[in-house]
Design an enzyme around this catalytic site. Structure first.
Site, PDB file in Angstrom:
ATOM      1  N   ARG A  16       0.829  -1.195   0.000  1.00  0.00           N
ATOM      2  CA  ARG A  16       0.000   0.000   0.000  1.00  0.00           C
ATOM      3  C   ARG A  16       0.861   1.241   0.000  1.00  0.00           C
ATOM      4  O   ARG A  16       1.879   1.292   0.704  1.00  0.00           O
ATOM      5  CB  ARG A  16      -0.895   0.003   1.235  1.00  0.00           C
ATOM      6  CG  ARG A  16      -2.199   0.744   1.061  1.00  0.00           C
ATOM      7  CD  ARG A  16      -3.065   0.668   2.280  1.00  0.00           C
ATOM      8  NE  ARG A  16      -3.093  -0.648   2.890  1.00  0.00           N
ATOM      9  CZ  ARG A  16      -3.186  -0.845   4.193  1.00  0.00           C
ATOM     10  NH1 ARG A  16      -3.218   0.177   5.020  1.00  0.00           N
ATOM     11  NH2 ARG A  16      -3.236  -2.065   4.672  1.00  0.00           N
ATOM     12  N   SER A 104      -8.258   0.325   0.350  1.00  0.00           N
ATOM     13  CA  SER A 104      -9.071   0.058   1.534  1.00  0.00           C
ATOM     14  C   SER A 104      -9.693   1.356   2.057  1.00  0.00           C
ATOM     15  O   SER A 104     -10.397   2.041   1.326  1.00  0.00           O
ATOM     16  CB  SER A 104      -8.235  -0.646   2.599  1.00  0.00           C
ATOM     17  OG  SER A 104      -9.046  -1.071   3.663  1.00  0.00           O
ATOM     18  N   HIS A 105      -9.399   1.721   3.300  1.00  0.00           N
ATOM     19  CA  HIS A 105      -9.991   2.914   3.905  1.00  0.00           C
ATOM     20  C   HIS A 105      -9.057   4.114   3.850  1.00  0.00           C
ATOM     21  O   HIS A 105      -9.360   5.161   4.420  1.00  0.00           O
ATOM     22  CB  HIS A 105     -10.344   2.624   5.372  1.00  0.00           C
ATOM     23  CG  HIS A 105      -9.139   2.252   6.184  1.00  0.00           C
ATOM     24  ND1 HIS A 105      -8.608   0.974   6.158  1.00  0.00           N
ATOM     25  CD2 HIS A 105      -8.338   2.976   6.996  1.00  0.00           C
ATOM     26  CE1 HIS A 105      -7.541   0.951   6.951  1.00  0.00           C
ATOM     27  NE2 HIS A 105      -7.364   2.147   7.467  1.00  0.00           N
ATOM     28  N   LYS A 114      -4.050  -6.448  -2.227  1.00  0.00           N
ATOM     29  CA  LYS A 114      -4.236  -7.545  -1.281  1.00  0.00           C
ATOM     30  C   LYS A 114      -4.176  -8.832  -2.102  1.00  0.00           C
ATOM     31  O   LYS A 114      -4.894  -8.961  -3.102  1.00  0.00           O
ATOM     32  CB  LYS A 114      -5.588  -7.419  -0.573  1.00  0.00           C
ATOM     33  CG  LYS A 114      -5.673  -6.196   0.342  1.00  0.00           C
ATOM     34  CD  LYS A 114      -7.035  -6.100   1.036  1.00  0.00           C
ATOM     35  CE  LYS A 114      -7.070  -4.891   1.964  1.00  0.00           C
ATOM     36  NZ  LYS A 114      -8.405  -4.718   2.605  1.00  0.00           N
ATOM     37  N   ASP A 240     -16.515  -0.068   4.703  1.00  0.00           N
ATOM     38  CA  ASP A 240     -15.283   0.665   4.426  1.00  0.00           C
ATOM     39  C   ASP A 240     -15.050   0.706   2.911  1.00  0.00           C
ATOM     40  O   ASP A 240     -15.872   0.220   2.131  1.00  0.00           O
ATOM     41  CB  ASP A 240     -14.100   0.066   5.190  1.00  0.00           C
ATOM     42  CG  ASP A 240     -13.601  -1.232   4.601  1.00  0.00           C
ATOM     43  OD1 ASP A 240     -14.408  -1.991   4.043  1.00  0.00           O
ATOM     44  OD2 ASP A 240     -12.388  -1.508   4.695  1.00  0.00           O
ATOM     45  N   ASP A 242     -13.365  -0.796   0.658  1.00  0.00           N
ATOM     46  CA  ASP A 242     -13.420  -1.976  -0.215  1.00  0.00           C
ATOM     47  C   ASP A 242     -14.393  -3.035   0.295  1.00  0.00           C
ATOM     48  O   ASP A 242     -14.424  -4.152  -0.208  1.00  0.00           O
ATOM     49  CB  ASP A 242     -12.026  -2.567  -0.450  1.00  0.00           C
ATOM     50  CG  ASP A 242     -11.383  -3.142   0.805  1.00  0.00           C
ATOM     51  OD1 ASP A 242     -11.735  -2.706   1.922  1.00  0.00           O
ATOM     52  OD2 ASP A 242     -10.503  -4.013   0.679  1.00  0.00           O
ATOM     53  N   ASP A 244     -14.712  -4.882   2.967  1.00  0.00           N
ATOM     54  CA  ASP A 244     -14.398  -6.097   3.728  1.00  0.00           C
ATOM     55  C   ASP A 244     -14.608  -5.881   5.228  1.00  0.00           C
ATOM     56  O   ASP A 244     -14.406  -6.786   6.023  1.00  0.00           O
ATOM     57  CB  ASP A 244     -12.994  -6.642   3.426  1.00  0.00           C
ATOM     58  CG  ASP A 244     -11.869  -5.681   3.749  1.00  0.00           C
ATOM     59  OD1 ASP A 244     -12.135  -4.577   4.284  1.00  0.00           O
ATOM     60  OD2 ASP A 244     -10.701  -6.005   3.442  1.00  0.00           O
ATOM     61  N   ARG A 245     -15.063  -4.664   5.615  1.00  0.00           N
ATOM     62  CA  ARG A 245     -15.368  -4.377   7.022  1.00  0.00           C
ATOM     63  C   ARG A 245     -16.746  -3.741   7.138  1.00  0.00           C
ATOM     64  O   ARG A 245     -17.179  -3.022   6.246  1.00  0.00           O
ATOM     65  CB  ARG A 245     -14.316  -3.428   7.620  1.00  0.00           C
ATOM     66  CG  ARG A 245     -12.928  -4.050   7.711  1.00  0.00           C
ATOM     67  CD  ARG A 245     -11.978  -3.185   8.504  1.00  0.00           C
ATOM     68  NE  ARG A 245     -11.648  -1.947   7.838  1.00  0.00           N
ATOM     69  CZ  ARG A 245     -11.776  -0.737   8.386  1.00  0.00           C
ATOM     70  NH1 ARG A 245     -12.274  -0.602   9.609  1.00  0.00           N
ATOM     71  NH2 ARG A 245     -11.434   0.350   7.717  1.00  0.00           N
ATOM     72  N   THR A 304      -3.456  -9.477  16.075  1.00  0.00           N
ATOM     73  CA  THR A 304      -4.198  -8.591  15.185  1.00  0.00           C
ATOM     74  C   THR A 304      -3.654  -8.688  13.759  1.00  0.00           C
ATOM     75  O   THR A 304      -2.457  -8.871  13.553  1.00  0.00           O
ATOM     76  CB  THR A 304      -4.076  -7.148  15.703  1.00  0.00           C
ATOM     77  OG1 THR A 304      -4.816  -7.042  16.920  1.00  0.00           O
ATOM     78  CG2 THR A 304      -4.604  -6.138  14.708  1.00  0.00           C
ATOM     79  N   GLU A 323     -12.119  -9.469  14.271  1.00  0.00           N
ATOM     80  CA  GLU A 323     -11.169  -8.477  14.779  1.00  0.00           C
ATOM     81  C   GLU A 323     -11.897  -7.216  15.200  1.00  0.00           C
ATOM     82  O   GLU A 323     -12.917  -6.851  14.610  1.00  0.00           O
ATOM     83  CB  GLU A 323     -10.194  -8.074  13.678  1.00  0.00           C
ATOM     84  CG  GLU A 323      -9.146  -9.074  13.324  1.00  0.00           C
ATOM     85  CD  GLU A 323      -8.116  -8.420  12.408  1.00  0.00           C
ATOM     86  OE1 GLU A 323      -7.075  -7.995  12.928  1.00  0.00           O
ATOM     87  OE2 GLU A 323      -8.355  -8.326  11.192  1.00  0.00           O
ATOM     88  N   MET A 324     -11.315  -6.503  16.132  1.00  0.00           N
ATOM     89  CA  MET A 324     -11.851  -5.216  16.569  1.00  0.00           C
ATOM     90  C   MET A 324     -11.950  -4.235  15.392  1.00  0.00           C
ATOM     91  O   MET A 324     -12.829  -3.374  15.358  1.00  0.00           O
ATOM     92  CB  MET A 324     -10.934  -4.642  17.661  1.00  0.00           C
ATOM     93  CG  MET A 324     -11.386  -3.328  18.244  1.00  0.00           C
ATOM     94  SD  MET A 324     -12.923  -3.500  19.146  1.00  0.00           S
ATOM     95  CE  MET A 324     -13.528  -1.823  19.083  1.00  0.00           C
ATOM     96  N   SER A 325     -11.071  -4.378  14.406  1.00  0.00           N
ATOM     97  CA  SER A 325     -11.054  -3.452  13.267  1.00  0.00           C
ATOM     98  C   SER A 325     -12.280  -3.594  12.375  1.00  0.00           C
ATOM     99  O   SER A 325     -12.564  -2.717  11.556  1.00  0.00           O
ATOM    100  CB  SER A 325      -9.798  -3.682  12.422  1.00  0.00           C
ATOM    101  OG  SER A 325      -9.838  -4.988  11.866  1.00  0.00           O
ATOM    102  N   HIS A 327     -12.943  -6.666  10.564  1.00  0.00           N
ATOM    103  CA  HIS A 327     -12.823  -7.848   9.698  1.00  0.00           C
ATOM    104  C   HIS A 327     -13.469  -9.032  10.418  1.00  0.00           C
ATOM    105  O   HIS A 327     -13.057  -9.394  11.520  1.00  0.00           O
ATOM    106  CB  HIS A 327     -11.347  -8.183   9.421  1.00  0.00           C
ATOM    107  CG  HIS A 327     -10.635  -7.172   8.594  1.00  0.00           C
ATOM    108  ND1 HIS A 327     -10.678  -7.159   7.222  1.00  0.00           N
ATOM    109  CD2 HIS A 327      -9.848  -6.129   8.941  1.00  0.00           C
ATOM    110  CE1 HIS A 327      -9.950  -6.161   6.758  1.00  0.00           C
ATOM    111  NE2 HIS A 327      -9.438  -5.506   7.783  1.00  0.00           N
TER     112      HIS A 327
END
Length: 461
Positions: A16, A104-105, A114, A240, A242, A244-245, A304, A323-325, A327
């Protein structure tokens, strides 16, 4: 054109950087060649390629496929799609291999890649190996060029989800895609599930003119919160850049963070897969482990990072991880990759059983907690600090210390976490407790442990 390949873009989980300063068409072409060489080595003949809605993505997708084809590997171009559709294509087209071109974000001037190969996400040492191969590439040898074929997967993806998920009743949902590529699929999917949809910023626009497509930041959820509160929508879903979240807001405007969502998914999955292992990352609330245990599951805390979680999921054959993020990975009834769109569908399936979805969400256990706090440092310093904290840190009132990813101190009334980010030069800190007094005490113990090690860096709490 990129004359060099900057180290900074080769991250722990993906590639990235900024366009065109760090990543451009020439970079993408070289990456395509390096990926094709690895694919041939592993006996893989086709890579799925999809890209997000950023202005730079079509050119990078074109160049990446030129590189892939130049080294004798075929590419399956699935066009502008959310990242989960690249993973879906890799599974359903039986290649196990693909590249999602996405920032992504990140802000609109970023982009990245990815990558998965042979069913595994490329991360860590794999990404560093790609860098070395790209730097050492000779002119293309005598190989028969690969072919490029276009394929639309959106309808197949939607049909696959609708065939699996049945809502007990129709709902009215607000969806905010932040002008990210989720807008190309999310409204269609949720309508196909039988819901009425109010769309906010679902037109794909790589300039992100309304707000940043990152539901982890509460500021980006304010328009959705207002809309759900002021209309007859039952809940709001946000994706987000893309898709994925997933972000979730209730009728009263409460944000249901992903670790609390995970409790709901775990209870549901464990009702069908009793005794299963459920994986969550070190940033998650302590209520996650307690709720998994209470529902008869085996909680497993892990590092993580979506690549780390995917690897652990494959190793343990767990039916669910999160995950907390944001995902979330469903292996039960799905393929085990992180997919905000599918996660949203599973959430609606659970909530449609109730006449008051917001009450179900708001009843999930919750403590006083901080957002992610970031101790900013110089490149290389965060990991060194965490190593010293693991060796020297003292947390007098803690019951146990987990060092699987940084330092997580568990207390009878809360937890504190310090870990080095794998994407930026910061130490990420998070605190949770059942009272403000306990939160203050835990933060004070971390402050005492970190201050002698942090040098010039200023603690963010």
């Amino acid at each position: 054109m990129t004359s060099n390949l900057p180290d900074a873009v080769f991250k722990a989980y993906d590639i990235r950087g900024t366009v065109p300063e760090q990543i451009d068409a020439q970079f993408a072409r070289l990456l395509g060649r390096a990926l094709a060489l690895r694919a041939r080595r592993e006996g893989i003949d086709t890579l799925v390629v999809g890209y997000d809605g950023r202005l730079s993505s079509p050119e990078l997708a074109e160049a990446l496929q030129e590189g892939i084809n130049a080294e004798g590997v075929d590419s399956l171009d699935i066009g502008m799609v959310p990242t989960p559709l690249v993973y879906f294509g890799a599974h359903t087209q039986h290649t196990g291999s693909g590249v999602a071109i996405t920032g992504s974000h990140n802000p609109s001037n970023y982009n990245g890649f990815k990558m998965m190969m042979g069913g595994k996400t490329l991360h860590g040492a794999d990404v560093q190996e790609l860098k070395q191969v790209m730097r050492g590439l000779d002119p293309t040898g005598e190989v028969t060029p690969g072919t490029r074929r276009g394929l639309s997967l959106v309808d197949d993806y939607v049909k696959r989800i609708v065939s699996d998920i049945a809502l007990a009743r129709p709902m009215k949902i607000a969806i905010d895609c932040g002008n990210g590529v989720g807008g190309a699929v999310a409204p269609q999917l949720v309508r196909a599930l039988g819901c009425e949809v109010d769309e906010l910023y679902c037109e794909v626009d790589g300039r992100f003119p309304n707000h940043h497509p990152d539901p982890a930041d509460p500021h980006n959820l304010q328009d959705l919160i207002r809309h759900v509160r002021d209309t007859d929508c039952e809940i709001g879903l946000a994706f987000d850049g893309d898709a994925d979240r997933l972000g979730v807001v209730t009728k009263s405007g409460e944000i249901i963070w992903p670790d609390r969502q995970l409790i709901l998914y775990a209870r549901d999955v464990l009702s069908r897969v009793p005794g299963a292992t459920i994986i969550f990352d070190v940033k998650c609330s302590r209520h996650v482990a307690a709720s998994i245990s209470a529902a008869g599951g085996r909680p497993l805390m892990w590092q993580t990072g979506h690549s780390m979680i995917k690897a652990k999921l494959a190793e343990t054959e767990a039916p669910l991880a999160g995950e907390m993020s944001g995902h979330t990975f469903f292996k039960e009834r799905w393929y085990g990759f992180d997919d905000g769109l599918y996660t949203g569908a599973r959430l609606l399936e659970i909530l449609a059983r109730s006449q008051d979805p917001s009450a179900v969400l708001e009843a999930l256990p919750k403590d006083i907690s901080t957002p992610e706090l970031k101790l900013e440092m110089q490149e290389g310093q965060p990991h060194a600090l965490i190593e010293r904290l693991q060796a020297e840190g003292r947390f007098p009132s803690s019951e146990s210390i987990n060092t699987i990813d940084g330092v997580r101190a568990e207390y009878a009334d809360g937890f504190g976490l310090a870990r080095a980010s794998n994407t930026t030069p910061v130490v990420v800190l998070r605190f949770e407790a059942d009272s403000q007094e306990a939160l203050d005490r835990i933060q004070q113990e971390f402050r005492a442990a970190l201050t002698p090690l942090a040098g010039e860096a200023r603690l963010p709490f």
